[in-house]
Design an enzyme around this catalytic site. Structure first.
Site, PDB file in Angstrom:
ATOM      1  N   CYS A   2       0.850  -1.183   0.000  1.00 33.81           N
ATOM      2  CA  CYS A   2       0.000   0.000   0.000  1.00 33.81           C
ATOM      3  C   CYS A   2       0.889   1.237   0.000  1.00 33.81           C
ATOM      4  O   CYS A   2       2.034   1.192   0.426  1.00 33.81           O
ATOM      5  CB  CYS A   2      -0.930   0.082   1.202  1.00 33.81           C
ATOM      6  SG  CYS A   2      -1.933  -1.377   1.442  1.00 33.81           S
ATOM      7  N   ARG A  27       3.027   0.246  -5.404  1.00 35.07           N
ATOM      8  CA  ARG A  27       2.945  -0.432  -4.111  1.00 35.07           C
ATOM      9  C   ARG A  27       1.627  -1.181  -3.919  1.00 35.07           C
ATOM     10  O   ARG A  27       1.435  -1.863  -2.910  1.00 35.07           O
ATOM     11  CB  ARG A  27       3.104   0.586  -2.976  1.00 35.07           C
ATOM     12  CG  ARG A  27       4.389   1.359  -3.030  1.00 35.07           C
ATOM     13  CD  ARG A  27       4.417   2.415  -1.961  1.00 35.07           C
ATOM     14  NE  ARG A  27       4.517   1.832  -0.654  1.00 35.07           N
ATOM     15  CZ  ARG A  27       5.642   1.544  -0.030  1.00 35.07           C
ATOM     16  NH1 ARG A  27       6.783   1.810  -0.606  1.00 35.07           N
ATOM     17  NH2 ARG A  27       5.641   1.008   1.157  1.00 35.07           N
ATOM     18  N   TRP A  77      -3.153  -2.529  -1.551  1.00 34.03           N
ATOM     19  CA  TRP A  77      -2.932  -3.909  -1.938  1.00 34.03           C
ATOM     20  C   TRP A  77      -3.575  -4.723  -0.826  1.00 34.03           C
ATOM     21  O   TRP A  77      -3.115  -4.719   0.310  1.00 34.03           O
ATOM     22  CB  TRP A  77      -1.428  -4.208  -2.035  1.00 34.03           C
ATOM     23  CG  TRP A  77      -1.144  -5.597  -2.507  1.00 34.03           C
ATOM     24  CD1 TRP A  77      -1.071  -6.027  -3.799  1.00 34.03           C
ATOM     25  CD2 TRP A  77      -0.885  -6.745  -1.687  1.00 34.03           C
ATOM     26  NE1 TRP A  77      -0.796  -7.365  -3.827  1.00 34.03           N
ATOM     27  CE2 TRP A  77      -0.672  -7.835  -2.564  1.00 34.03           C
ATOM     28  CE3 TRP A  77      -0.811  -6.965  -0.313  1.00 34.03           C
ATOM     29  CZ2 TRP A  77      -0.400  -9.117  -2.102  1.00 34.03           C
ATOM     30  CZ3 TRP A  77      -0.544  -8.248   0.146  1.00 34.03           C
ATOM     31  CH2 TRP A  77      -0.326  -9.304  -0.746  1.00 34.03           C
ATOM     32  N   ASN A 101      -0.623   1.711   6.158  1.00 32.22           N
ATOM     33  CA  ASN A 101       0.163   0.760   5.370  1.00 32.22           C
ATOM     34  C   ASN A 101       0.785  -0.226   6.349  1.00 32.22           C
ATOM     35  O   ASN A 101       1.473   0.191   7.273  1.00 32.22           O
ATOM     36  CB  ASN A 101       1.237   1.524   4.586  1.00 32.22           C
ATOM     37  CG  ASN A 101       2.313   0.613   3.991  1.00 32.22           C
ATOM     38  OD1 ASN A 101       3.456   1.009   3.872  1.00 32.22           O
ATOM     39  ND2 ASN A 101       1.958  -0.580   3.633  1.00 32.22           N
ATOM     40  N   GLY A 102       0.515  -1.522   6.158  1.00 32.22           N
ATOM     41  CA  GLY A 102       1.058  -2.532   7.064  1.00 32.22           C
ATOM     42  C   GLY A 102      -0.023  -3.521   7.449  1.00 32.22           C
ATOM     43  O   GLY A 102      -1.036  -3.641   6.755  1.00 32.22           O
ATOM     44  N   GLU A 480      12.980 -18.711 -12.564  1.00 28.45           N
ATOM     45  CA  GLU A 480      12.656 -17.329 -12.921  1.00 28.45           C
ATOM     46  C   GLU A 480      11.708 -17.296 -14.132  1.00 28.45           C
ATOM     47  O   GLU A 480      10.741 -16.529 -14.160  1.00 28.45           O
ATOM     48  CB  GLU A 480      13.957 -16.566 -13.212  1.00 28.45           C
ATOM     49  CG  GLU A 480      13.809 -15.145 -13.699  1.00 28.45           C
ATOM     50  CD  GLU A 480      13.100 -14.198 -12.719  1.00 28.45           C
ATOM     51  OE1 GLU A 480      12.817 -14.603 -11.589  1.00 28.45           O
ATOM     52  OE2 GLU A 480      12.804 -13.066 -13.124  1.00 28.45           O
ATOM     53  N   LYS A 484       7.981 -15.620 -14.060  1.00 29.38           N
ATOM     54  CA  LYS A 484       7.570 -14.551 -14.982  1.00 29.38           C
ATOM     55  C   LYS A 484       6.278 -14.950 -15.710  1.00 29.38           C
ATOM     56  O   LYS A 484       5.367 -14.151 -15.859  1.00 29.38           O
ATOM     57  CB  LYS A 484       8.656 -14.272 -16.032  1.00 29.38           C
ATOM     58  CG  LYS A 484       9.817 -13.458 -15.546  1.00 29.38           C
ATOM     59  CD  LYS A 484       9.453 -12.007 -15.378  1.00 29.38           C
ATOM     60  CE  LYS A 484      10.325 -11.286 -14.387  1.00 29.38           C
ATOM     61  NZ  LYS A 484      10.367 -11.762 -13.012  1.00 29.38           N
ATOM     62  N   GLU A 487       3.218 -14.939 -13.222  1.00 27.93           N
ATOM     63  CA  GLU A 487       2.743 -13.635 -12.734  1.00 27.93           C
ATOM     64  C   GLU A 487       2.172 -12.771 -13.842  1.00 27.93           C
ATOM     65  O   GLU A 487       1.302 -11.941 -13.597  1.00 27.93           O
ATOM     66  CB  GLU A 487       3.826 -12.891 -11.961  1.00 27.93           C
ATOM     67  CG  GLU A 487       5.001 -12.410 -12.770  1.00 27.93           C
ATOM     68  CD  GLU A 487       6.058 -11.691 -11.935  1.00 27.93           C
ATOM     69  OE1 GLU A 487       5.709 -10.976 -11.003  1.00 27.93           O
ATOM     70  OE2 GLU A 487       7.257 -11.858 -12.249  1.00 27.93           O
ATOM     71  N   HIS A 503      11.829 -37.718 -10.539  1.00 26.24           N
ATOM     72  CA  HIS A 503      11.550 -38.009  -9.123  1.00 26.24           C
ATOM     73  C   HIS A 503      10.133 -37.594  -8.737  1.00 26.24           C
ATOM     74  O   HIS A 503       9.851 -37.357  -7.569  1.00 26.24           O
ATOM     75  CB  HIS A 503      12.587 -37.315  -8.229  1.00 26.24           C
ATOM     76  CG  HIS A 503      13.973 -37.841  -8.434  1.00 26.24           C
ATOM     77  ND1 HIS A 503      14.393 -39.056  -7.953  1.00 26.24           N
ATOM     78  CD2 HIS A 503      15.031 -37.330  -9.125  1.00 26.24           C
ATOM     79  CE1 HIS A 503      15.647 -39.280  -8.311  1.00 26.24           C
ATOM     80  NE2 HIS A 503      16.054 -38.237  -9.038  1.00 26.24           N
ATOM     81  N   LYS A 599       4.725  -3.781  -6.607  1.00 29.04           N
ATOM     82  CA  LYS A 599       6.171  -3.717  -6.874  1.00 29.04           C
ATOM     83  C   LYS A 599       6.998  -3.818  -5.599  1.00 29.04           C
ATOM     84  O   LYS A 599       8.083  -4.366  -5.603  1.00 29.04           O
ATOM     85  CB  LYS A 599       6.463  -2.393  -7.587  1.00 29.04           C
ATOM     86  CG  LYS A 599       7.901  -2.219  -8.023  1.00 29.04           C
ATOM     87  CD  LYS A 599       8.201  -3.088  -9.221  1.00 29.04           C
ATOM     88  CE  LYS A 599       9.668  -3.041  -9.610  1.00 29.04           C
ATOM     89  NZ  LYS A 599      10.043  -4.266 -10.325  1.00 29.04           N
TER      90      LYS A 599
HETATM   91  C1  F6R Z   1       8.918 -10.885  -9.792  1.00 27.82           C
HETATM   92  C2  F6R Z   1       9.189  -9.849  -8.827  1.00 27.82           C
HETATM   93  C3  F6R Z   1       9.165 -10.185  -7.386  1.00 27.82           C
HETATM   94  C4  F6R Z   1      10.307  -9.472  -6.636  1.00 27.82           C
HETATM   95  C5  F6R Z   1      10.181  -9.734  -5.134  1.00 27.82           C
HETATM   96  C6  F6R Z   1      11.324  -9.121  -4.347  1.00 27.82           C
HETATM   97  O1  F6R Z   1       8.977 -10.416 -11.093  1.00 27.82           O
HETATM   98  O2  F6R Z   1       9.391  -8.714  -9.180  1.00 27.82           O
HETATM   99  O3  F6R Z   1       9.230 -11.560  -7.193  1.00 27.82           O
HETATM  100  O4  F6R Z   1      11.529  -9.923  -7.124  1.00 27.82           O
HETATM  101  O5  F6R Z   1       8.970  -9.212  -4.677  1.00 27.82           O
HETATM  102  O6  F6R Z   1      11.344  -7.740  -4.454  1.00 27.82           O
HETATM  103  P1  F6R Z   1      12.629  -6.918  -4.062  1.00 27.82           P
HETATM  104  O7  F6R Z   1      13.718  -7.326  -4.982  1.00 27.82           O
HETATM  105  O8  F6R Z   1      12.239  -5.485  -4.240  1.00 27.82           O
HETATM  106  O9  F6R Z   1      12.960  -7.248  -2.641  1.00 27.82           O
END
Ligand code: F6R
Length: 604
Positions: A2, A27, A77, A101-102, A480, A484, A487, A503, A599
């Site tokens: 948030c 956020r 969020w 926020n929290g 990874e 990607k 998400e 396995h 983010k």
């Molecule tokens: C995936 C992604 C998230 C961040 C994760 C950690 O594309 O962006 O998985 O990598 O939330 O975020 P940071 O690096 O900001 O601690």
């Protein structure tokens, strides 16, 4: 997570609050709201809506709040209660409105107590309790007339004392139309002072009208009044507001994510840390000397970067590395070693779990290093030393260029840690591989049109699931790639170490399962190929990513050949990013703000 914004002053408040929220939308963006109070007519004006900030902007298009007063705003969020206008902040009770926020962990107990006393709650959130508790504290003072600011502050302090969890809170009240009450614990809260007034925000990007700010410490509680002069120094140590606006344009790209993938080659600047065949890292003298082992903590894509770092450091420096999800590390019981270094990796420098893991390591006496993309972040302020990854501001929610920069930084760290044992020739080969990797990032973009066509073909096949598989550093790359795709395109995807297939996961193999096989020429090629054969033998669909033509693949993207596995790695990383981007776009999804994500993950 948030984002919260607050303002005390004489400027029009709606425009200011919405501009601030837009800077914080990364956020959380499932609902938003604002509340204002004006001195000349102190009535709470509240606007709340589900959806993104644009929805709030539309809802309030005919509203202005001019004249001396206060405003608070929030982009959400959801943690407790669905995204909806009712659950959006500000939450109001009697004459008070709050943004938070929290997470308030003990809200259920507090709520039950207040309900027994007759309080009626409107939302399913944990946050609403704060407005109720504050009003209950005011009432408990049995005042015969309007409360003074000191009495209200006392009620606010008693409110905050009852909360358990993490919070950055702003509260306004109709009795105090030029005041904002604030509290901060384990969620970021910044205060800035400018000639236009007093600003509050979760991050510096929403403080563009000011040049100096203070990052509040945990435990901060207070009230600021337009008419009570104060100095920023009274609140903490001022620092410059870095005017890194998140609102700049797409520069011709359709999405921020595509733009950020296409500008990944710029991380090349990190190679400026190599001078005269030696890596020079901005670390205190002796910081990397005589280490016994390394522990790495991170979340999500940053965790995957950490896993790649493990392979590189163990190989080049022959130093044991343990990589842990920060959320697990922070609650684990373990023994530490003398001369152990803890590395926290984070794009934002604010992820709650990584931050707490870092604090734990510090409290256990470990030396700590933050690998961060964000200057002035909480993590870099906390760690003993920081290496900045210099990827530039990353705005698309899915991490791309930041991951590339993290891996590159870890590779440089591996070379520095290993410099005593690496021969001149070995070091020279590594430096060549680093430069080839930067070229590979650029070369792989040429594959974009092919990836687009192939993504459409794959979508048409509608696989029931997507397996990503690789070995060595290509194993975290598989993780990874799956993250990607999940998400962005909202399909079920899973990453595996190739040999693990037999396995268990291979039980799922049939003609509706697509396996994305990472087949570099320079790392265990034939071993990987055998794993692909095992899936083919069970009618599995194969999407091969390799410089070598793979006979029995259903789909293939043929990457350029390179003489080292690391440029192959970076080339395949770009292919996987573009694949996820195209799959999402073909489905008409918002790649920059995927559903349910944010983010900066500042809740645990
Ligand atoms: C995936 C992604 C998230 C961040 C994760 C950690 O594309 O962006 O998985 O990598 O939330 O975020 P940071 O690096 O900001 O601690």
């Amino acid at each position: 997570m948030c984002g919260i914004v607050g303002y005390i002053g004489k400027q029009e408040k709606r425009a200011l609050l919405i501009a601030g929220l837009k800077e914080l939308e990364y956020r959380g963006y499932d609902s938003a709201g604002l509340a204002t109070l004006e001195k000349k007519c102190p009535v709470l004006e509240i606007y709340k809506t589900d959806g993104k900030i644009n929805a709030l902007e539309n809802l309030t298009q005919d509203f202005t709040s001019k004249g001396e007063g206060v405003g608070i705003a929030h982009t959400r969020w959801a943690t407790h209660g669905k995204p909806s206008a009712t659950n959006a902040h500000p939450h109001v009770y009697a004459g008070s409105a709050i943004v938070h926020n929290g997470i308030i962990e003990n809200y259920a107990t507090l709520k039950e107590k207040l309900q027994k006393k007759g309080h009626v709650f409107s939302s399913q959130t944990d946050s609403e309790i704060i407005a109720h508790l504050f009003e209950a504290q005011l009432q408990a003072q049995n005042l015969q007339s309007a409360p003074t600011k000191e009495q209200a502050l006392q009620a606010f302090q008693k409110t905050i004392a009852q909360l358990e969890g993490a919070y950055a809170i702003l509260l306004i009240n109709t009795h105090f139309p030029t005041c904002i009450f604030y509290a901060k614990e384990r969620s970021p809260l910044l205060i800035a002072l400018a000639k236009q007034g007093i600003f509050f925000a979760s991050a510096p990007s929403a403080l563009s009208q000011a040049s100096q700010m203070v990052r509040l410490e945990d435990g901060s509680i207070g009230v600021l009044d337009l008419h009570t002069p104060f100095k920023l120094e009274d609140l903490g140590t001022p620092s410059a507001v870095i005017q890194d606006s998140t609102q700049s344009d797409l520069e011709g790209f359709q999405t921020l994510m595509q733009k950020e993938i296409y500008e990944q080659y710029k991380v090349l600047t990190l190679l400026g840390r190599i001078k005269a065949q030696r890596v020079h890292l901005e670390l205190p003298k002796g910081f990397l000397e005589n280490l016994s082992c390394l522990s790495v903590v991170a979340c999500g894509s940053s965790y995957h970067a950490g896993l790649v770092g493990k392979y590189l450091i163990e190989d080049l420096a022959q130093l044991k590395v343990q990589v842990e999800l920060a959320s697990e590390y922070r609650y684990a019981h373990f023994a530490t070693q003398a001369k152990e270094l803890l590395i926290a990796i984070s794009q934002s420098g604010e992820s709650a779990d990584t931050l707490e893991a870092l604090k734990l390591a510090k409290s256990l006496g470990l030396n700590t290093l933050a690998i961060c993309n964000t200057q002035n972040s909480t993590m870099s302020a906390l760690a003993h030393a920081t290496l900045l990854t210099h990827a530039g501001l990353e705005r698309s929610v899915a991490s791309t260029k930041a991951v590339v920069s993290q891996i590159l930084t870890l590779w440089l760290l591996a070379l520095e840690l290993g410099h005593k044992r690496l021969s001149k020739q070995a070091l020279q080969e590594q430096i060549q591989a680093l430069h080839a990797s930067m070229q590979a990032i650029q070369d792989a973009l040429e594959l974009h049109p092919q990836i687009q066509i192939l993504s459409a073909q794959i979508l048409k096949q509608n696989p029931k699931g997507y397996f990503f598989m690789g070995r060595g550093v290509f194993y975290p790359l598989a993780l990874e790639g799956a993250l990607k795709l999940k998400e962005l395109a909202y399909v079920h995807a899973q990453g595996y170490a190739s040999a693990e297939m037999k396995h268990g996961p291979i039980a799922l193999a049939d003609c509706s399962l697509l396996s994305i096989a990472l087949l570099p020429q320079n790392l265990l090629f034939s071993k990987n190929l055998s794993n692909v054969e095992e899936l083919r033998a069970r009618d599995g669909l194969i999407f091969a990513i390799s410089p070598t033509p793979i006979d029995n693949a259903t789909f293939q993207i043929q990457t350029k050949p390179y003489p080292h596995y690391m440029p192959e790695f970076f080339s395949m990383l770009v292919v996987l990013q573009l694949f996820a981007l195209e799959m999402a776009q073909l489905k008409g999804l918002d790649v920059d703000k995927p559903r349910n994500l944010a983010k900066s993950v500042t809740v645990e």
